[in-house]
Design a protein around this motif. Structure first.
Motif, PDB file in Angstrom:
ATOM      1  N   UNK A  97      48.381  37.769  39.459  1.00  0.00           N
ATOM      2  CA  UNK A  97      49.257  36.588  39.709  1.00  0.00           C
ATOM      3  C   UNK A  97      50.349  36.993  40.677  1.00  0.00           C
ATOM      4  N   UNK A  98      50.635  38.305  40.799  1.00  0.00           N
ATOM      5  CA  UNK A  98      51.680  38.518  41.989  1.00  0.00           C
ATOM      6  C   UNK A  98      51.150  38.642  43.111  1.00  0.00           C
ATOM      7  N   UNK A  99      49.723  38.972  43.150  1.00  0.00           N
ATOM      8  CA  UNK A  99      49.116  38.920  44.728  1.00  0.00           C
ATOM      9  C   UNK A  99      48.743  37.391  45.169  1.00  0.00           C
ATOM     10  N   UNK A 100      48.550  36.523  44.114  1.00  0.00           N
ATOM     11  CA  UNK A 100      47.917  35.356  44.722  1.00  0.00           C
ATOM     12  C   UNK A 100      48.472  34.135  44.086  1.00  0.00           C
ATOM     13  N   UNK A 101      49.100  34.169  42.877  1.00  0.00           N
ATOM     14  CA  UNK A 101      49.477  33.349  42.169  1.00  0.00           C
ATOM     15  C   UNK A 101      50.666  32.298  42.571  1.00  0.00           C
ATOM     16  N   UNK A 102      50.559  30.988  42.202  1.00  0.00           N
ATOM     17  CA  UNK A 102      51.514  30.230  42.511  1.00  0.00           C
ATOM     18  C   UNK A 102      52.953  30.407  42.078  1.00  0.00           C
ATOM     19  N   UNK A 103      53.916  29.656  42.087  1.00  0.00           N
ATOM     20  CA  UNK A 103      55.266  30.085  41.803  1.00  0.00           C
ATOM     21  C   UNK A 103      55.281  29.936  40.278  1.00  0.00           C
ATOM     22  N   UNK A 213      34.454  24.648  29.478  1.00  0.00           N
ATOM     23  CA  UNK A 213      35.857  24.754  29.092  1.00  0.00           C
ATOM     24  C   UNK A 213      36.658  24.055  30.416  1.00  0.00           C
ATOM     25  N   UNK A 214      37.611  23.011  29.938  1.00  0.00           N
ATOM     26  CA  UNK A 214      37.983  22.255  30.880  1.00  0.00           C
ATOM     27  C   UNK A 214      39.428  22.673  31.140  1.00  0.00           C
ATOM     28  N   UNK A 215      39.958  22.852  32.455  1.00  0.00           N
ATOM     29  CA  UNK A 215      41.080  23.399  32.767  1.00  0.00           C
ATOM     30  C   UNK A 215      41.509  22.589  33.807  1.00  0.00           C
ATOM     31  N   UNK A 216      43.013  22.568  33.904  1.00  0.00           N
ATOM     32  CA  UNK A 216      43.663  21.686  35.092  1.00  0.00           C
ATOM     33  C   UNK A 216      43.418  22.256  36.384  1.00  0.00           C
ATOM     34  N   UNK A 217      43.962  21.679  37.488  1.00  0.00           N
ATOM     35  CA  UNK A 217      43.974  22.093  38.897  1.00  0.00           C
ATOM     36  C   UNK A 217      44.839  23.489  39.210  1.00  0.00           C
ATOM     37  N   UNK A 218      45.800  23.540  38.147  1.00  0.00           N
ATOM     38  CA  UNK A 218      46.757  24.348  38.412  1.00  0.00           C
ATOM     39  C   UNK A 218      46.724  25.719  37.730  1.00  0.00           C
ATOM     40  N   UNK A 219      45.238  25.697  37.498  1.00  0.00           N
ATOM     41  CA  UNK A 219      44.811  26.948  36.543  1.00  0.00           C
ATOM     42  C   UNK A 219      44.177  27.856  37.754  1.00  0.00           C
ATOM     43  N   UNK A 220      43.808  27.383  38.644  1.00  0.00           N
ATOM     44  CA  UNK A 220      43.249  28.090  39.951  1.00  0.00           C
ATOM     45  C   UNK A 220      44.266  29.162  40.325  1.00  0.00           C
ATOM     46  N   UNK A 221      44.000  30.312  40.522  1.00  0.00           N
ATOM     47  CA  UNK A 221      44.857  31.347  40.978  1.00  0.00           C
ATOM     48  C   UNK A 221      44.535  31.596  42.441  1.00  0.00           C
ATOM     49  N   UNK A 222      45.419  31.370  43.361  1.00  0.00           N
ATOM     50  CA  UNK A 222      44.971  31.562  44.711  1.00  0.00           C
ATOM     51  C   UNK A 222      44.260  30.508  45.516  1.00  0.00           C
ATOM     52  N   UNK A 223      43.408  30.866  46.474  1.00  0.00           N
ATOM     53  CA  UNK A 223      42.546  30.037  47.173  1.00  0.00           C
ATOM     54  C   UNK A 223      41.025  29.972  46.674  1.00  0.00           C
ATOM     55  N   UNK A 224      40.789  28.745  46.406  1.00  0.00           N
ATOM     56  CA  UNK A 224      39.278  28.482  45.979  1.00  0.00           C
ATOM     57  C   UNK A 224      38.293  29.469  46.647  1.00  0.00           C
ATOM     58  N   UNK A 225      37.582  30.262  46.021  1.00  0.00           N
ATOM     59  CA  UNK A 225      36.568  31.049  46.676  1.00  0.00           C
ATOM     60  C   UNK A 225      36.982  32.094  47.519  1.00  0.00           C
ATOM     61  N   UNK A 226      38.387  32.656  47.137  1.00  0.00           N
ATOM     62  CA  UNK A 226      38.973  33.661  47.685  1.00  0.00           C
ATOM     63  C   UNK A 226      39.596  34.860  46.686  1.00  0.00           C
ATOM     64  N   UNK A 227      38.798  34.599  45.734  1.00  0.00           N
ATOM     65  CA  UNK A 227      39.345  35.576  44.451  1.00  0.00           C
ATOM     66  C   UNK A 227      38.931  37.102  44.472  1.00  0.00           C
ATOM     67  N   UNK A 228      37.951  37.319  45.319  1.00  0.00           N
ATOM     68  CA  UNK A 228      37.671  38.791  45.372  1.00  0.00           C
ATOM     69  C   UNK A 228      38.541  39.816  45.927  1.00  0.00           C
TER      70      UNK A 228
END
Length: 378
Positions: A97-103, A213-228
């Protein structure tokens, strides 16, 4: 480079070692490890009050440490006490979360630091064989959010977690590094099922199934596809933590064995006076110091460029896997049959050392990875 700990780190180590020795003795630890929850919520909050969790994170995220050596100091002390509270997953999820998370996602780290929330890292999958990029769990767009489907294995303390950090593929093939995304999923979300079980080294883990499992858009951490890249960053801190924990456990196993050699008598003399056993113990002491050096190297390289950092991490994890097994075997053999008994703390340290090898990649995996990284650098 100066590898001496700062005064603050020495004070932290002294405080934590004293707390573990006085409040987390083996009988207490064994009761906690065998409990239905697999850890103690009360003890977790007491660790938080001591500032132990805060030492794992930067000031910007509500902590007061966060460097590789801060992580090493904490986990070495935890290893000496075989602490089963969820420090490792808290570190990995918080670092992600510290590396890629939103505020708002980074703000959640404060709830980890004060012990009010528990996080679990749900990345490994059945049959993944430690391969970081092997993710079959899928995430597809669903309205303004996402729908997740898949399964995760050996998720530590998932039954008690408030939130899961889940890796899922939003594009690409099963083995691609590109296309992996990370999602924060509350454990009580509809479609999340958790099947828990006890671990042989104490505490609990679980198999987690994600069924639409349904989650909202703000559940995504960082950029889509860039989690590695975020996964690699967070797991790097996890490897430093595990390697440091192993050194602490090895130190404890060494101390138990030395005490036994001094007190156990054969033919009217302490068995520690026999030269053959002295030679074996000397080899163990040298191996432990080699492991300690590998951990220091990894902690120092945690902020280095990727190639240097990842090679140092894999070297440390390989070294810990090899030496941890050696120390566990020698300590048990030098104790004789009593070394295998459940009532003796040593047996539990041996189990933990073996299991550390299988977390975040075993000895064979990291040896192959170290060689591959060297070829890439060449």
């Amino acid at each position: 480079m100066d590898f001496q700990h700062t005064e603050d780190r020495r004070m932290l180590a002294d405080t934590l070692n004293r707390f573990v020795a006085e409040q987390y003795g083996f009988n207490t630890r064994d009761t906690i490890a065998r409990s239905t929850e697999g850890f103690s919520v009360d003890m977790w909050r007491r660790f938080a009050e001591l500032g132990v969790i805060g030492a794992l994170f930067d000031e910007a995220d509500g902590g007061f440490g966060g460097a590789g050596f801060d992580v090493a100091v904490v986990f070495e002390a935890l290893g000496r006490g075989l602490v089963v509270e969820p420090f490792l997953d808290t570190l990995i999820v918080g670092r992600a979360l510290a590396h890629a998370g939103s505020e708002s996602q980074r703000a959640r780290i404060a709830s980890f630091v004060d012990g009010s929330q528990i996080a679990a890292f749900a990345h490994d999958e059945p049959g993944s064989h430690y391969e970081d990029a092997r993710v079959a769990t899928r995430a597809e767009k669903h309205g303004n959010g996402w729908a997740l489907r898949g399964a995760k294995g050996v998720v530590q303390q998932a039954e008690q977690a408030d939130v899961l950090l889940v890796s899922a593929r939003t594009s690409g093939n099963e083995f691609d590094g590109a296309g992996i995304s990370l999602f924060l999923v509350p454990r009580d979300t509809a479609g999340v099922s958790v099947r828990g079980y006890r671990k042989i080294d104490g505490g609990r883990a679980a198999e987690v199934t994600l069924d639409d499992v349904k989650v909202s858009a703000d559940a995504l951490v960082g950029v889509q596809g860039g989690g590695f890249a975020t996964l690699e960053h967070a797991r790097g801190y996890g490897i430093v933590a595990l390697a440091s924990e192993a050194v602490g456990a090895m130190d404890a196993a060494r101390d138990f064995t030395l005490e036994y050699l001094r007190t156990r008598k054969q033919f009217g003399a302490p068995i520690g006076s026999f030269q053959a056993l002295q030679h074996r113990m000397a080899d163990v002491l040298l191996e432990i110091e080699q492991a300690r050096s590998a951990v220091i190297n990894a902690a120092a390289a945690i902020d280095a460029p990727r190639a240097l950092r990842e090679r140092a991490l894999s070297a440390a994890k390989y070294t810990i896997g090899r030496i941890g097994a050696r120390v566990a075997e020698e300590a048990i053999q030098l104790h004789g049959g009593i070394g295998m008994t459940w009532e003796l703390p040593l047996a539990h340290y041996a189990k933990r050392l073996v299991m550390i090898d299988h977390q975040l990649g075993d000895e064979d995996h990291h040896l192959a990875r170290y060689i591959a990284l060297g070829r890439e650098a060449a």
